[in-house]
Each structure stands twice: as structure tokens, then as C-alpha cells.
Scaffold this active site. Structure first.
Site, PDB file in Angstrom:
ATOM      1  N   GLU A 146      -2.633   6.167   8.218  1.00 31.31           N
ATOM      2  CA  GLU A 146      -3.435   6.942   7.281  1.00 31.31           C
ATOM      3  C   GLU A 146      -4.473   7.752   8.045  1.00 31.31           C
ATOM      4  OE1 GLU A 146      -4.668   5.131   3.316  1.00 31.31           O
ATOM      5  OE2 GLU A 146      -6.507   4.971   4.466  1.00 31.31           O
ATOM      6  N   LYS A 157       0.802  -1.215   0.000  1.00 31.57           N
ATOM      7  CA  LYS A 157       0.000   0.000   0.000  1.00 31.57           C
ATOM      8  C   LYS A 157       0.839   1.271   0.000  1.00 31.57           C
ATOM      9  CE  LYS A 157      -4.129  -1.939   2.184  1.00 31.57           C
ATOM     10  NZ  LYS A 157      -3.776  -3.337   2.024  1.00 31.57           N
ATOM     11  N   ARG A 166      -6.944  -8.217  -8.748  1.00 28.55           N
ATOM     12  CA  ARG A 166      -7.673  -9.479  -8.898  1.00 28.55           C
ATOM     13  C   ARG A 166      -9.152  -9.167  -9.084  1.00 28.55           C
ATOM     14  NH1 ARG A 166     -10.142  -9.253  -4.012  1.00 28.55           N
ATOM     15  NH2 ARG A 166      -8.956  -8.496  -2.236  1.00 28.55           N
TER      16      ARG A 166
END
Length: 613
Positions: free
Chosen positions: A200, A116, A297
Site C-alpha cells: 500500500e 484487507k 468487532r
């Protein structure tokens, strides 16, 4: 087009891939562990290969076993599904090195978007807006706590290799940061083999909006519009829908264009999802939507995109992997109607959403116009403690959002599972929540109102009366006579609890030992109450029992220690999640039978609390 396909997965996604492959005339090969020997995907595939013990780390997560199965069966291609090895770049490369077609993005794209922190830096360079946060290398707890303070609380701690809501903790109080960090790192190491995290900024009224993207090997990249996945519990999606409520044309265009830029930045091929976080405190606006991560995916919630676009995303995956260009251009893709998906899990909301395992003696799915069920189980199958406890994805399409919502609610209400517990009533309550019904959804809705949504339903008097008539001769109460006006009351056991039911009919000539009452998406067992009291006994109220098989990963108390109601006693890891067991009341730890690292079976007595006066 490829001619044979091995699905390196299990459950509903394996069945989903098999369904499309069969329609395209592709031979399918399933793989299975000990626990899945009788699984639906094994029955539906043309061929199946056993790959090891029940634990995923010894079967579905072993690349060499998957490759050996592909070699032994002559599989031309491998589809990884989602989860397990689907975003493992080394596995993807090994598949390609073996001369087998990989139905997924290039390993370099997986690597670029797999962590990430690196992905956010890449996206920022590509002109995609990202949320404020810390993505540095210093992983010392004190340093991370300092970065969190700079960002400003609340913050999210996120495993850089995480996904599916795992390896993520919301921290609102600085005093809780260190403990949350340790828990997050422990879960990340266990689930992903990487305990690095990023910090975050947590948006106060966040909405989770994602865009389905698709690329081919000819340089084409398109989006298939957005999905809203804001209804979440502990960062795991509960109900998803497409399109997103309140999304205007200008914001959609800007958001989807950013998603396409993100995909092009990593030369993306195949199905992928760009996930964004939006500030939901007001109307959606492009300047208040930020990139979170990319899932390289197919997503669990892909059916809602299929329902509004008329596209079979698995077919697109197989065609692109075969070297074909995308079947449709961006201009040919349009939105038709609205779709919603609910994840029906084997879990008990009334007991903190603990997973429920066992044999599915009753499995009944509701039906509706525009309805769809994607499942990997069947009546008589076992829900295993080894994997994700999903029973099915319940999907409904409608001309508009309200019609889709009503149809989905009806399908869930008409479903019933026994004796495994499910979250069906919780899902129905969530659909009926006034804010959700109005399209006012953020990721904290369930956190705010979860206690109300999780209240266990009770069967109606009418349903109980109907069921009780089949048991009347077995529970004759004083004054009750067959073939005559019955007594007004009789006593029964409803899921082990003694209840009184007012009877109106004459009873049954062939009484049953028990009757299942199905209503509101739930099932209850109604049994005769016997005066001899032979109904079994529950564990004492102070007994702390293992709710499922698992591993004790932390013990926070010692024998003889005084504890208060709600105090953490120990932590159990099962079904890839951590479950905290707490004291039911103020008392003393009179008995402690658990140690860190210990494997325990369901209903094992882990501790016993004696109540203090």
C-alpha cells in the site's frame, strides 16, 4: 434480552463486558488459562471455567474449549471481546450452529472484511475511496518488490489478515524491502496463520481516522462519529481521541456517510469500525481520506466514543444480539465534549519499550473529574509474559480538547506502578508535545521525536529529600547525628544507582529498608547505600540478556564474529511481538548460547560481546 453470557476473552475487555452485563442483570461466565487463574475477570464473573495452559494457542484461541465451556455452563450467548477469536468467521459460525447467540456480526460480514485485499475491492465497488496499492495473488518476493517500485516508496507491507499493528512494515528504502517482507510474513504467519500480504502507498503525513458504525438485524445502520488514532508507535495506537481535531462539519458528514455505505455493503450487524487514512499535510478534506480496513468487532478505543455520545456500546451489542433494534436513530446521536484515551502498558520506554512482567506490588491510578479507568488487573496481580501487556486504559472527558488533554495528563502523572515498569511518563510527554497539544498529529510524530519522548524521567529533589528522611538512620554518613542538625549529604541507591542527596530534616525514628518515590506517573525505589557494597551486581556491559521469556526465532551472528555497535545479533519473539537485540558496542561475539527455535527465560545469557580496542 439474553440472560447468560460467556466472555471468550480476558483482561480489561472481559471486565468491561462483565460490568455492563451485570448492570443489565445478565449472568456472566469467564474463561481462563493457567496464567489467569487469579485474574480480575475471573473474580468479577458469576462463574469461571478453566480452559487450558497459559499459551493463548492452547486456551483462548481454541474454539472447541470455548464452546465446551459455554455448553457446560448453559451460556445463552458468547461475547468475543476483541483480539483472539473475535474476527474468526469459522468460530462465529460454530457458535451459531451450536444454538448459541453470537454477540457480533454475521460470519459472512467477517469473511468479507477479514482480508484487507478483498475488503478494499469490495469497498471500491461500493463507492468508498481506497488507497493506491497492490492486492494481487502473486506473493513471490521479487514480484512484490516490483509492485512496490511501481507504487513508489515509501510503502507499507501489510498482512492481509493482520490487525493491531502486527504484520505491518513501513519500507522507505528499496534495499530494505526483501528483509522487511520476510519479517512481516514471518510475524503474520505466527500471529494470524496467514502470511499473505498487500502493498500500500504510504502517505507522507498520514492521519488515522476511524468511524464507529453500528447495525441491527432490522436493516438500520448508524455511525457514532469519528475517532482520531494518529498518535502511534510502530503502527500501534498510543493515544486516541474523539472527535478528530480539525474535522469540519462537511468533511465529517462525507466521511461518516462513506462509513455507513461500507457497513451496508456487507449487511453489517453489531459494532464495527471503518478505518480511514487521511492526508494530514493540510486541512482535512473528504477527497484526501481513503478506506484502509474494517474491524468487525469492538475496538480497544471504544470508550472515547462512549464518552462523547453517552452510549454504552457493549449494551448496544447485547441488545442487537438479542434481536432488538438500535436504541437510537442517527438524528438522536450527537457529540458532547471531547474525550481522550491513553493505553497504559507494562513496558519500559527507556529500554526500547520492552515488555515488563511481574507482580504489581503497587498499582495506583490517578483520578480527575471526567476520568475513567478500564483495567483488567489489581494490586497484587501478575503481569504475565503470555499476553498483551496492557495494564489499563486511562480515559478523560472534557468540555473541549484542551480540558480533556489536561485531565488525562493529570491522571497519568498521579498514577504509579511498581516494580513493573510502565509507559506513563512517555504518555505524559506525548500529551505535552507541542504538535499534539495543537492538534497537529500524524502517525509519524513518535517516529520523529520518540527518542525525546522516551527519555526516562527523574524524581525531583523535593521528592527524593522526603523519601530520604525515612532512611537517614540507616545511612548515617560521617558527621551525621540524630536529633541534631544533620550533615548536608548522604548516599543512597536509586533503582540500583548510587546517588547523593542533600538532607534537610532530622530523619526518622523508625527507618525503612527502602522507600518508593512516586512522581510523574513513575515509581523509583530508594534504598540505603551500604559501605560493604552488598547491593548485587549487574551483568557485564557486554552481556546480552533475554529481556523476557520468549522464543529465539533468528540468530544473525556466529561465535567469534566481529560486530559493530547497533548490529542485529538475534531476534526474540515474546508477547506476540518480535524484539531485536543488538550489539552494545563494536566488538567480537565471545560467547553465543542461543539457537533458532530455542525457548529462553528472562535474563538468560544469550550472547556476550567483548569490546575491541
Amino acid at each position: 434480552m439474553i440472560t447468560s453470557l460467556l466472555i471468550a476473552n480476558r483482561g480489561e475487555i472481559a471486565c468491561r463486558v462483565i460490568r455492563t452485563a451485570r448492570r443489565l442483570g445478565i449472568r456472566t461466565i469467564a474463561v481462563y488459562s493457567d496464567a489467569d487463574a487469579g485474574a480480575l475477570h475471573v473474580h468479577e464473573a458469576d462463574e469461571a471455567v478453566h480452559i487450558g495452559p497459559s499459551a493463548a494457542r492452547e486456551s483462548y484461541l481454541r474454539p472447541e474449549k470455548i464452546l465446551a465451556a459455554a455448553s457446560a455452563t448453559g451460556a445463552e450467548a458468547i461475547h468475543p471481546g476483541y483480539g483472539f477469536l473475535s474476527e474468526n468467521a469459522e468460530f462465529a459460525q460454530a457458535v451459531m450452529d451450536a444454538g448459541i447467540v453470537w454477540v457480533g456480526p454475521n460470519p459472512s460480514s467477517i469473511t468479507a472484511m477479514g482480508l484487507k485485499d478483498a475488503a478494499k475491492k469490495l469497498m471500491a465497488d461500493a463507492g468508498v475511496p481506497v488507497t493506491p496499492g497492490y492486492m494481487g495473488e502473486n506473493q513471490e518476493p521479487e514480484a512484490l518488490a516490483g509492485e512496490a517500485a511501481k507504487i513508489g516508496y515509501p510503502v507499507l507491507i501489510k498482512a492481509v489478515a493482520g490487525g493491531g499493528g502486527k504484520g505491518m512494515r513501513l519500507v522507505e528504502d528499496p534495499a530494505a524491502f526483501i528483509d522487511a517482507l520476510a519479517s512481516c510474513k514471518r510475524e503474520a504467519a505466527s500471529s494470524f496463520g496467514n502470511d499473505h500480504v498487500l502493498i500500500e502507498k504510504y502517505i507522507a503525513s498520514p492521519r488515522h481516522i476511524e468511524v464507529q458504525v453500528f447495525g441491527d438485524s432490522h436493516g438500520n445502520v448508524v455511525h457514532l462519529f469519528e475517532r482520531d488514532c494518529s498518535l502511534q508507535r510502530r503502527h500501534q495506537k498510543v493515544i486516541e481521541e474523539a472527535p478528530a481535531p480539525g474535522m469540519d462539519a462537511a468533511t465529517r458528514e462525507a466521511l461518516c456517510a462513506a462509513a455507513v455505505r461500507a457497513a451496508r455493503a456487507v449487511d453489517y450487524v453489531g459494532a464495527g469500525t471503518i478505518e480511514f487514512i487521511a492526508d494530514g499535510s493540510g486541512a482535512l478534506s473528504a477527497d484526501r481520506i481513503w478506506f484502509m480496513e474494517m474491524n468487525t468487532r469492538l475496538q480497544v478505543e471504544h470508550p472515547v466514543t462512549e464518552e462523547i455520545t453517552g452510549v454504552d456500546l457493549v449494551e448496544w451489542q447485547l441488545r442487537v444480539a438479542s434481536g432488538e433494534p438500535l436504541p437510537l436513530s442517527q438524528e438522536e446521536l450527537t457529540i458532547d465534549g471531547w474525550a481522550m484515551e491513553a493505553r497504559l502498558y507494562a513496558e519500559d520506554p527507556a529500554k526500547g519499550f520492552l515488555p515488563s512482567t511481574g507482580r504489581l506490588e503497587l498499582l495506583q491510578f490517578g483520578e480527575a473529574e471526567g476520568g475513567r479507568i478500564d483495567t483488567g488487573v489489581y494490586q497484587g496481580a501478575e503481569v504475565s509474559p503470555f499476553y498483551d501487556p496492557m495494564i489499563a486504559k486511562v480515559i478523560a472527558w472534557g468540555e473541549d480538547r484542551e480540558e480533556a488533554r489536561e485531565r488525562l495528563g493529570a491522571m497519568l502523572e498521579d498514577s504509579a506502578v511498581w516494580p513493573v515498569r510502565t509507559n506513563a511518563s512517555f504518555l505524559v510527554m506525548a500529551l505535552q508535545h507541542c504538535d499534539f497539544a495543537a492538534g497537529r498529529v500524524d502517525t509519524r510524530l513518535i517516529g520523529r521525536d520518540g527518542e525525546v519522548l522516551s527519555q526516562p524521567p527523574v524524581p525531583s529533589d523535593e521528592a527524593l529529600q522526603t523519601a530520604a528522611e525515612a532512611l537517614v538512620p540507616a545511612v548515617l554518613a560521617p558527621g551525621l547525628r540524630l536529633n541534631a542538625a544533620p550533615a548536608r549529604k548522604a548516599w543512597f541507591l536509586l533503582d540500583g544507582e548510587k546517588i547523593e542527596i542533600a538532607l534537610e530534616g532530622e530523619g526518622s525514628e523508625e527507618p525503612a529498608n527502602g522507600v518508593l518515590v512516586t512522581e510523574q506517573g513513575q515509581a523509583w525505589l530508594l534504598e540505603p547505600w551500604r559501605r560493604d557494597g552488598a547491593h548485587g551486581a549487574a551483568a557485564g556491559s557486554g552481556a546480552i540478556l533475554a529481556p523476557m521469556p520468549g522464543k529465539v526465532i533468528a540468530v544473525d551472528v556466529s561465535e567469534g564474529q566481529a560486530v559493530t555497535k547497533g548490529q542485529k545479533l538475534l531476534t526474540l519473539e515474546a508477547m506476540k511481538m518480535e524484539h531485536t537485540l543488538t550489539a552494545p558496542f563494536d566488538g567480537v561475539v565471545a560467547e553465543l548460547n542461543a539457537g533458532a527455535g530455542q525457548q529462553v527465560q528472562v535474563e538468560a545469557l544469550l550472547a556476550r560481546i567483548e569490546e575491541t580496542a
